[in-house]
Design a protein around this motif. Structure first.
Motif, short mmCIF file in Angstrom:
data_model
loop_
_atom_site.label_atom_id
_atom_site.label_comp_id
_atom_site.label_asym_id
_atom_site.label_seq_id
_atom_site.Cartn_x
_atom_site.Cartn_y
_atom_site.Cartn_z
N VAL A 1 113.86 -26.92 1.97
CA VAL A 1 114.42 -27.78 0.92
C VAL A 1 113.65 -29.09 0.85
O VAL A 1 113.37 -29.62 -0.24
N GLY A 2 113.27 -29.60 2.02
CA GLY A 2 112.52 -30.86 2.05
C GLY A 2 111.19 -30.77 1.33
O GLY A 2 110.76 -31.74 0.68
N MET A 3 110.52 -29.62 1.42
CA MET A 3 109.25 -29.47 0.71
C MET A 3 109.44 -29.45 -0.80
O MET A 3 108.64 -30.03 -1.55
N VAL A 4 110.49 -28.79 -1.26
CA VAL A 4 110.77 -28.79 -2.69
C VAL A 4 111.12 -30.21 -3.15
O VAL A 4 110.69 -30.66 -4.22
N TYR A 5 111.87 -30.92 -2.32
CA TYR A 5 112.24 -32.30 -2.65
C TYR A 5 111.01 -33.18 -2.84
O TYR A 5 110.88 -33.90 -3.83
N VAL A 6 110.07 -33.13 -1.88
CA VAL A 6 108.90 -34.02 -2.01
C VAL A 6 107.95 -33.52 -3.10
O VAL A 6 107.21 -34.32 -3.68
N ALA A 7 107.98 -32.24 -3.43
CA ALA A 7 107.19 -31.76 -4.57
C ALA A 7 107.74 -32.37 -5.86
O ALA A 7 106.97 -32.84 -6.72
N GLU A 8 109.06 -32.38 -5.98
CA GLU A 8 109.66 -33.00 -7.16
C GLU A 8 109.42 -34.51 -7.16
O GLU A 8 109.14 -35.11 -8.21
N LEU A 9 109.48 -35.13 -5.99
CA LEU A 9 109.23 -36.57 -5.89
C LEU A 9 107.79 -36.88 -6.26
O LEU A 9 107.50 -37.89 -6.93
N ALA A 10 106.86 -36.01 -5.87
CA ALA A 10 105.46 -36.19 -6.23
C ALA A 10 105.27 -36.13 -7.74
O ALA A 10 104.49 -36.89 -8.32
N ARG A 11 105.99 -35.23 -8.39
CA ARG A 11 105.88 -35.14 -9.84
C ARG A 11 106.49 -36.38 -10.51
O ARG A 11 105.91 -36.92 -11.47
N LEU A 12 107.62 -36.85 -10.00
CA LEU A 12 108.27 -38.02 -10.59
C LEU A 12 107.44 -39.29 -10.42
O LEU A 12 107.52 -40.21 -11.24
N THR A 13 106.65 -39.36 -9.35
CA THR A 13 105.87 -40.57 -9.07
C THR A 13 104.42 -40.47 -9.55
O THR A 13 103.61 -41.35 -9.26
N GLY A 14 104.07 -39.40 -10.26
CA GLY A 14 102.75 -39.28 -10.84
C GLY A 14 101.68 -38.74 -9.92
O GLY A 14 100.50 -38.74 -10.26
N HIS A 15 102.06 -38.26 -8.74
CA HIS A 15 101.07 -37.63 -7.85
C HIS A 15 100.71 -36.23 -8.34
O HIS A 15 99.57 -35.79 -8.20
N LEU A 16 101.69 -35.53 -8.87
CA LEU A 16 101.45 -34.22 -9.50
C LEU A 16 101.70 -34.37 -10.99
O LEU A 16 102.79 -34.80 -11.40
N THR A 17 100.70 -34.04 -11.77
CA THR A 17 100.80 -34.26 -13.21
C THR A 17 100.38 -33.03 -14.00
O THR A 17 99.66 -32.16 -13.48
N GLY A 18 100.82 -32.98 -15.24
CA GLY A 18 100.39 -31.93 -16.16
C GLY A 18 100.86 -30.54 -15.77
O GLY A 18 101.65 -30.36 -14.84
N PRO A 19 100.35 -29.55 -16.48
CA PRO A 19 100.74 -28.16 -16.21
C PRO A 19 100.43 -27.72 -14.78
O PRO A 19 101.20 -26.97 -14.18
N GLU A 20 99.31 -28.19 -14.21
CA GLU A 20 98.98 -27.81 -12.84
C GLU A 20 100.01 -28.34 -11.86
O GLU A 20 100.40 -27.65 -10.90
N GLY A 21 100.47 -29.56 -12.08
CA GLY A 21 101.50 -30.12 -11.22
C GLY A 21 102.81 -29.36 -11.35
O GLY A 21 103.47 -29.08 -10.34
N ASP A 22 103.16 -29.02 -12.61
CA ASP A 22 104.38 -28.24 -12.81
C ASP A 22 104.29 -26.89 -12.12
O ASP A 22 105.26 -26.42 -11.51
N ASP A 23 103.13 -26.27 -12.21
CA ASP A 23 102.94 -24.96 -11.58
C ASP A 23 103.07 -25.06 -10.06
O ASP A 23 103.63 -24.16 -9.42
N LEU A 24 102.53 -26.13 -9.49
CA LEU A 24 102.58 -26.27 -8.04
C LEU A 24 104.01 -26.48 -7.55
O LEU A 24 104.43 -25.94 -6.52
#
Length: 366
Positions: free
Chosen positions: A271-294
């Motif tokens: 669960v913690g990994m999914v949480y920080v993946a979502e946090l990365a997307r919210l903070t701009g570390h993961l962006t665009g379709p590639e970020g969504d896919d990850l």
């Protein structure tokens, strides 16, 4: 593949010690002890008394004065009371600084055995014999030792590298499936932070990945251990690079504490990994379709092997308090390991409570 006929793999952790992986490698336990050892205390949980007796026999056959020391199962072993009882055993048996401890068990036992070894006479040898997947790929490798307090997990500890680690994958065949699957979380973590081949191997056959007779299990274990060994070799004391191994752990450890350790470690880290993946997307570390896919890939891979990816919606304040006590925090600043892309770990310091809550909403089930 498992089996005593297959030559073991030896993975060095810098120049300090080796991790030996294979079937039937338990027989090598005495070979890892260094010169001068006379007495050996074999620490183990109640469920592994037979295996511990076997280790005692192997050591005795080599001329060591070995004796077993049973400790409670799971996180209940990692207390100051249990540690003190082992210090008493060592004192009564006359253990000197040249003697040794062997930890036989899962991550809680190897954490405890390592901590007792680190603190007895300011440090004696320890050999780790992890018997769970989690212990093999995470707890037993790296030299982090510790016990828990009421305030949090692993808040009291020391860096104390073992003199060797034996990963006998044959012992995993008797591991309950739920415990085995929980260990897969740490394997998958290594895939996200450093070795995407791990994710491919799991995705090719998630059903097989859940089983200890998976023909690719040894490769998965070796790949995960190499990730950790490479990191630890350059950063033993968690000053910089090693922090990436804590991917998913800040939120995951908070879940463990809030749930009073009724969750398996791997379940919480999942669960913690999914949480920080979502946090990365919210903070701009993961962006665009590639970020969504990850982010989606986190859920897909973890769920495919039966690991949880969601948590209850009414515990944010308790989780935030628990995260504030995390060892990676600096003062009042929370720190998270996030991804800038697949196998591209980064650090995120001081996200706002609003962002933390928003990520929590994305992993909550109502």
């Amino acid at each position: 593949m498992t089996g005593a006929s297959t030559a073991p793999t030896v993975i060095p952790v810098g120049s300090d010690y080796d991790v030996v992986i294979g079937g039937g490698v338990l027989e090598q336990v005495a070979d890892l002890l260094r010169e001068g050892v006379e007495r050996v205390l074999v620490v183990h949980p109640p469920t592994l008394s037979g295996l511990a007796d076997r280790v005692v026999g192997l050591l005795t056959d080599k001329g060591y004065a070995a004796e077993p020391a049973e400790v409670p199962d799971a996180e209940s072993a990692k207390t100051s009371t249990v540690a003190a009882s082992l210090w008493g055993r060592l004192g009564r048996a006359g253990f000197t600084r040249s003697d040794a401890i062997v930890g036989v068990g899962g991550g809680t036992v190897t954490d405890l055995a390592g901590f007792v070894a680190a603190t007895w006479l300011r440090g004696v040898q320890v050999v780790q014999v992890p018997t769970t997947l989690l212990g093999m790929v995470d707890a037993a490798v790296g030299g982090k030792t510790g016990i828990n307090t009421e305030e949090g997990k692993n808040l009291v500890g020391a860096f104390h590298p073992p003199v060797g680690v034996l990963c006998d994958i044959d012992v995993l065949r008797s591991l309950p499936e739920a415990d085995f699957v929980g260990g897969l979380a740490e394997v998958i973590k290594c895939g996200f932070i450093a070795d995407p081949v791990i994710l491919d191997l799991v995705a090719q056959d998630p059903t097989a990945a859940r089983r200890a007779d998976n023909p690719r299990l040894r490769e998965l274990i070796e790949r995960a251990i190499r990730v950790k060994a490479d990191v630890v070799a350059v950063d033993l004391k968690d000053n910089a690079v090693r922090e990436i191994l804590n991917y998913g752990h800040t939120f995951g450890h908070a879940i463990e504490q809030v749930e009073q350790f009724s969750w398996r470690h791997g379940e919480a880290i999942s669960v913690g990994m999914v949480y920080v993946a979502e946090l990365a997307r919210l903070t701009g570390h993961l962006t665009g379709p590639e970020g969504d896919d990850l982010v989606a890939w986190h859920r897909a891979v973890l769920e495919s092997v039966g690991l949880p990816t969601t948590y209850r919606p009414d515990r944010f304040e308790a989780l935030l308090t628990a995260m504030s006590r995390d060892k990676k925090a600096r003062g009042s600043t929370l720190r998270f390991v996030v991804l800038d892309g697949l196998a591209e770990p980064a650090r995120l310091a001081g996200p706002s409570e609003e962002l933390l809550r928003a990520a929590y909403e994305l992993v909550s089930v109502r």
